[in-house]
Design a protein around this motif. Structure first.
Motif, mmCIF file in Angstrom:
data_model
loop_
_atom_site.group_PDB
_atom_site.id
_atom_site.type_symbol
_atom_site.label_atom_id
_atom_site.label_comp_id
_atom_site.label_asym_id
_atom_site.label_seq_id
_atom_site.Cartn_x
_atom_site.Cartn_y
_atom_site.Cartn_z
ATOM 1 N N LEU A 169 0.713 -1.238 0.012
ATOM 2 C CA LEU A 169 0.020 0.092 0.047
ATOM 3 C C LEU A 169 0.931 1.416 -0.054
ATOM 4 O O LEU A 169 0.567 2.134 -0.681
ATOM 5 N N ARG A 170 1.850 1.086 0.717
ATOM 6 C CA ARG A 170 3.012 2.482 0.667
ATOM 7 C C ARG A 170 3.548 2.566 -0.811
ATOM 8 O O ARG A 170 3.926 3.579 -1.041
ATOM 9 N N GLU A 171 3.657 1.419 -1.516
ATOM 10 C CA GLU A 171 4.276 1.434 -2.877
ATOM 11 C C GLU A 171 3.421 2.322 -3.549
ATOM 12 O O GLU A 171 3.922 2.938 -4.613
ATOM 13 N N ILE A 172 2.015 1.902 -3.600
ATOM 14 C CA ILE A 172 1.115 2.304 -4.659
ATOM 15 C C ILE A 172 0.680 3.785 -4.392
ATOM 16 O O ILE A 172 -0.033 4.424 -5.065
ATOM 17 N N ARG A 173 0.893 4.208 -2.744
ATOM 18 C CA ARG A 173 0.358 5.616 -2.501
ATOM 19 C C ARG A 173 1.683 6.349 -1.854
ATOM 20 O O ARG A 173 1.553 6.714 -0.743
ATOM 21 N N PRO A 174 2.687 6.557 -2.730
ATOM 22 C CA PRO A 174 3.837 7.440 -2.246
ATOM 23 C C PRO A 174 3.448 8.718 -1.710
ATOM 24 O O PRO A 174 4.355 9.379 -1.301
ATOM 25 N N ASP A 175 2.240 9.474 -2.097
ATOM 26 C CA ASP A 175 1.811 10.623 -1.818
ATOM 27 C C ASP A 175 1.217 10.751 -0.204
ATOM 28 O O ASP A 175 1.275 11.874 0.278
ATOM 29 N N LEU A 176 1.264 9.452 0.363
ATOM 30 C CA LEU A 176 0.630 9.699 1.794
ATOM 31 C C LEU A 176 1.603 9.616 2.634
ATOM 32 O O LEU A 176 2.945 9.161 2.478
ATOM 33 N N SER A 177 1.602 10.164 3.856
ATOM 34 C CA SER A 177 2.378 10.168 4.933
ATOM 35 C C SER A 177 1.664 9.092 6.005
ATOM 36 O O SER A 177 0.647 9.100 6.059
ATOM 37 N N TRP A 178 2.342 8.470 6.793
ATOM 38 C CA TRP A 178 1.815 7.479 7.586
ATOM 39 C C TRP A 178 2.190 7.429 8.992
ATOM 40 O O TRP A 178 3.267 7.514 9.380
ATOM 41 N N VAL A 179 1.263 7.172 9.737
ATOM 42 C CA VAL A 179 1.309 7.114 11.176
ATOM 43 C C VAL A 179 0.651 5.783 11.777
ATOM 44 O O VAL A 179 -0.642 5.616 11.564
ATOM 45 N N VAL A 180 1.482 4.788 12.264
ATOM 46 C CA VAL A 180 0.887 3.407 12.706
ATOM 47 C C VAL A 180 1.319 3.210 14.210
ATOM 48 O O VAL A 180 2.481 3.170 14.655
ATOM 49 N N ALA A 181 0.196 2.945 14.891
ATOM 50 C CA ALA A 181 0.330 2.637 16.148
ATOM 51 C C ALA A 181 0.520 1.003 16.040
ATOM 52 O O ALA A 181 -0.452 0.322 15.499
ATOM 53 N N THR A 182 1.376 0.443 16.798
ATOM 54 C CA THR A 182 1.623 -0.952 16.699
ATOM 55 C C THR A 182 2.128 -1.619 17.885
ATOM 56 O O THR A 182 2.775 -0.903 18.820
ATOM 57 N N HIS A 183 1.956 -3.067 18.103
ATOM 58 C CA HIS A 183 2.633 -3.650 19.169
ATOM 59 C C HIS A 183 3.716 -4.688 18.459
ATOM 60 O O HIS A 183 4.636 -5.139 19.212
ATOM 61 N N ASP A 184 3.735 -4.348 17.069
ATOM 62 C CA ASP A 184 4.835 -5.310 16.503
ATOM 63 C C ASP A 184 6.050 -4.398 16.339
ATOM 64 O O ASP A 184 6.293 -3.443 15.239
ATOM 65 N N LEU A 185 7.083 -4.770 17.344
ATOM 66 C CA LEU A 185 8.570 -3.876 17.128
ATOM 67 C C LEU A 185 9.080 -4.138 15.700
ATOM 68 O O LEU A 185 10.105 -3.492 15.468
ATOM 69 N N SER A 186 8.965 -5.479 15.088
ATOM 70 C CA SER A 186 9.828 -5.544 13.876
ATOM 71 C C SER A 186 9.094 -4.603 12.824
ATOM 72 O O SER A 186 10.070 -4.580 11.886
ATOM 73 N N LEU A 187 8.279 -4.164 12.942
ATOM 74 C CA LEU A 187 7.794 -3.476 11.695
ATOM 75 C C LEU A 187 8.720 -1.968 11.660
ATOM 76 O O LEU A 187 9.167 -1.766 10.753
ATOM 77 N N PRO A 188 8.713 -1.216 12.847
ATOM 78 C CA PRO A 188 9.918 -0.034 12.852
ATOM 79 C C PRO A 188 11.286 -0.650 12.329
ATOM 80 O O PRO A 188 12.032 0.141 11.862
ATOM 81 N N ARG A 189 11.495 -1.802 13.006
ATOM 82 C CA ARG A 189 12.976 -2.179 12.744
ATOM 83 C C ARG A 189 13.382 -2.490 11.648
ATOM 84 O O ARG A 189 14.332 -2.207 10.820
ATOM 85 N N ASP A 190 12.532 -2.982 10.457
ATOM 86 C CA ASP A 190 12.495 -3.352 9.315
ATOM 87 C C ASP A 190 12.276 -2.346 8.424
ATOM 88 O O ASP A 190 12.859 -2.182 7.138
ATOM 89 N N ASP A 191 11.799 -0.877 8.695
ATOM 90 C CA ASP A 191 11.526 0.144 8.000
ATOM 91 C C ASP A 191 12.887 1.282 8.117
ATOM 92 O O ASP A 191 12.778 1.895 8.976
ATOM 93 N N VAL A 192 13.594 1.126 7.428
ATOM 94 C CA VAL A 192 14.889 1.985 7.352
ATOM 95 C C VAL A 192 14.318 3.562 7.167
ATOM 96 O O VAL A 192 13.515 3.838 6.068
ATOM 97 N N GLY A 193 14.689 4.229 7.956
ATOM 98 C CA GLY A 193 14.380 5.888 7.868
ATOM 99 C C GLY A 193 13.204 6.190 8.571
ATOM 100 O O GLY A 193 12.887 7.305 8.583
ATOM 101 N N ALA A 194 12.647 5.439 9.085
ATOM 102 C CA ALA A 194 11.323 5.473 9.868
ATOM 103 C C ALA A 194 11.548 6.352 11.155
ATOM 104 O O ALA A 194 12.718 6.400 11.705
ATOM 105 N N LYS A 195 10.430 7.070 11.679
ATOM 106 C CA LYS A 195 10.599 7.759 12.778
ATOM 107 C C LYS A 195 9.812 6.976 13.867
ATOM 108 O O LYS A 195 8.823 6.079 13.508
#
Length: 530
Positions: A234-260
């Motif tokens: 979904l991020r690939e097809i919508r590069p115009d969007l910014s994303w705020v994701v609340a999660t319990h899955d720590l691997s999501l931010p660890r795998d996302d280089v450059g994320a805040k």
């Protein structure tokens, strides 16, 4: 001066986090950038997301405890009703009770409006397609068809490994066809997870341009193996969007280089938190892991650095597993051993994977939880004959695997240089393994290590020359650092690519799209967790 006035050019102001000490964290994101909001239960993640959504002019809000039951599989409301229900949902998110009242989530009315919007967008795309065809704009047809909402939706489901396809029938009913089953059924008969994925993907596909996606725990109804690739697509097809994701899955931010990352430790009410902004998601505190994890996390330690170009390949091969580059083979072993010493401090199951490097210690490494590649290095996987053969199936070039391998072998010109590199790497690995630790060193007498460098280089070169004469590309890839030669460029160009970088990117993309290639790669790269 307002918070928005301080935002850098190219950034969108997302919101402010009031802090207990009287300060603030002002958050802004660029297009395509993601902020992960982490914290244990009761830390105020949902409260923060609703607070930001109420103060944003353009938001795609995806609630965590959303309703996922459709009243009907067919479009059952008028355009006017759909517009009123969407407006009602947007207006009423400003209500302070919207987080805790079911009516403000994906109620039956809102899901009916979502079906209407999906059908309307599909109809409009088909109208544009017909007009382009009538006008003779044939070059535009493929792109228009590829962006039809149900086409995008089906690709999202496929990326998430959900074996279904949806489409509209003549009665404006969104029907489902499932792999291995005959017939079709309506979307309201889908499983909870399938419906949740469909709703999430539809809302992103149909969302306003340049909006901020605010998603509260997308993994709540979706397993990580589904939510991660789904969000990635979904991020690939919508590069115009910014994303705020609340999660319990720590691997999501660890795998996302450059994320805040923002960590919420405690919520005091009245929009006040104890919070922290983390620059390096890989340095998440152990206390947070204890707070949010109820299950074990798989971590794979590999050679290299955070900036390594090998990381995207590892992540495609081992989806759902956190990849952590730590340096050398010895560092990989030390990382695993270190976690085993303090099992009470984490919930991680750790393994290692290292390059082949002509090792003779694979058995001892396996005992330590470290698997060894059957090729010289991880980048050699791109150029393994089975991977090349798979890529040839989708290549427009009229060339055989044998011709590609021949071209690769002929591109290796300086056999002495390659032999020196390979011989030295083998020596270096053996030498590092023979190093004594401090305690052993102070109580051990041993002979100095005898090194016959010229002979090792000569043997490596003689073997390489023999393999070249035989045209044995597979064995060359297993025993030598082929990335240091012209072979990767020769292979890429034979397959119709401008260079090896473009070819490697194509392999990464194909791994996400084609199961046959994934199967081939997984047969080459050992799974340390099996």
């Amino acid at each position: 001066m307002s918070d928005i006035d301080n935002v850098e050019i190219g950034q969108k102001f997302i919101g402010t986090i009031g802090l207990k000490d009287g300060g603030t964290l002002n958050i802004s994101l660029a297009k395509g950038e993601t902020l992960y909001v982490l914290g244990g239960n009761g830390s105020g993640k949902s409260s923060l997301l609703y607070h930001w959504a109420r103060n944003s002019s353009s938001t795609i809000f995806i609630a965590g405890n959303r309703e996922v039951v459709f009243h009907s599989s067919a479009v059952s409301i008028s355009a006017q009703d759909a517009r009123q229900r969407v407006d009602w949902a947007k207006n009423n998110i400003s209500n302070e009770q919207s987080r805790v009242e079911k009516a403000y989530h994906n109620s039956v009315d809102r899901l009916n409006a979502l079906l209407f919007s999906l059908k309307s967008a599909s109809d409009d795309t088909n109208r544009v397609y017909r007009q382009a065809h009538q006008d003779g704009r044939e070059s535009e047809l493929k792109k228009i068809a590829a962006n039809e909402p149900t086409v995008l939706l089906n690709e999202a489901l496929r990326r998430a490994s959900i074996p279904i396809k949806v489409d509209w029938d003549k009665n404006s009913t969104l029907v489902v066809r499932k792999d291995g089953y005959e017939g079709e059924y309506g979307v309201r008969e889908m499983s909870d997870g399938e419906r949740a994925a469909l709703i999430l993907a539809s809302e992103i596909i149909l969302g306003d341009k340049n909006a901020v996606v605010i998603a509260d725990e997308p993994e709540r109804h979706l397993h990580r193996s589904i939510s991660s690739p789904l969000m990635q697509y979904l991020r690939e097809i919508r590069p115009d969007l910014s994303w705020v994701v609340a999660t319990h899955d720590l691997s999501l931010p660890r795998d996302d280089v450059g994320a805040k990352v923002v960590i919420l430790y405690k919520y005091f009410g009245q929009h006040i938190w104890q919070a922290e902004l983390i620059v390096d998601p890989g340095a998440l505190p152990a206390s947070l892991s204890e707070a949010v994890y109820g299950a074990r996390e798989k971590v794979l330690f590999v050679e290299g650095t955070e900036a390594s170009r090998d990381r995207p390949l590892y992540q495609q091969i081992f989806s759902g597993i956190t990849i952590v580059p730590v340096g050398t083979c010895r560092d990989v072993c030390d990382a695993i051993a270190g976690l085993k010493v303090v099992p009470q401090l984490h919930h991680m199951e750790s393994r290692g994977l290292v390059d082949g490097d002509n090792r003779d210690d694979s058995a001892s490494l396996q005992e330590k939880g470290v698997s060894v590649l059957d090729v010289y290095a991880i980048e050699s996987v791109y150029y393994h004959p089975r991977v090349i053969a798979s890529m040839l199936k989708n290549s427009a070039e009229n060339v055989s695997l044998k011709e590609v391998e021949k071209s690769a072998v002929e591109a290796i010109k300086d056999t002495l240089h390659l032999a020196k590199m390979t011989a030295y790497r083998s020596y270096r690995e053996k030498h590092l393994r023979s190093l004594l630790d401090e305690a052993t060193f102070s109580s051990t007498v041993t002979d100095a290590l005898t090194i016959d460098g010229p002979n090792l280089v000569s043997m490596a070169r003689e073997k390489l020359e023999q393999l070249k004469a035989e045209g044995n590309w597979l064995e060359i890839a297993r025993c030598y650092k082929i990335k240091a030669t012209g072979a990767p460029q020769a292979i890429a160009r034979k397959l119709g690519f401008s260079g090896f970088e473009q070819y490697e990117r194509a392999v990464i993309k194909a791994l996400a799209n084609f199961q046959d290639l994934r199967t081939e790669v997984k047969s080459i790269v050992p799974d340390p967790f099996v």
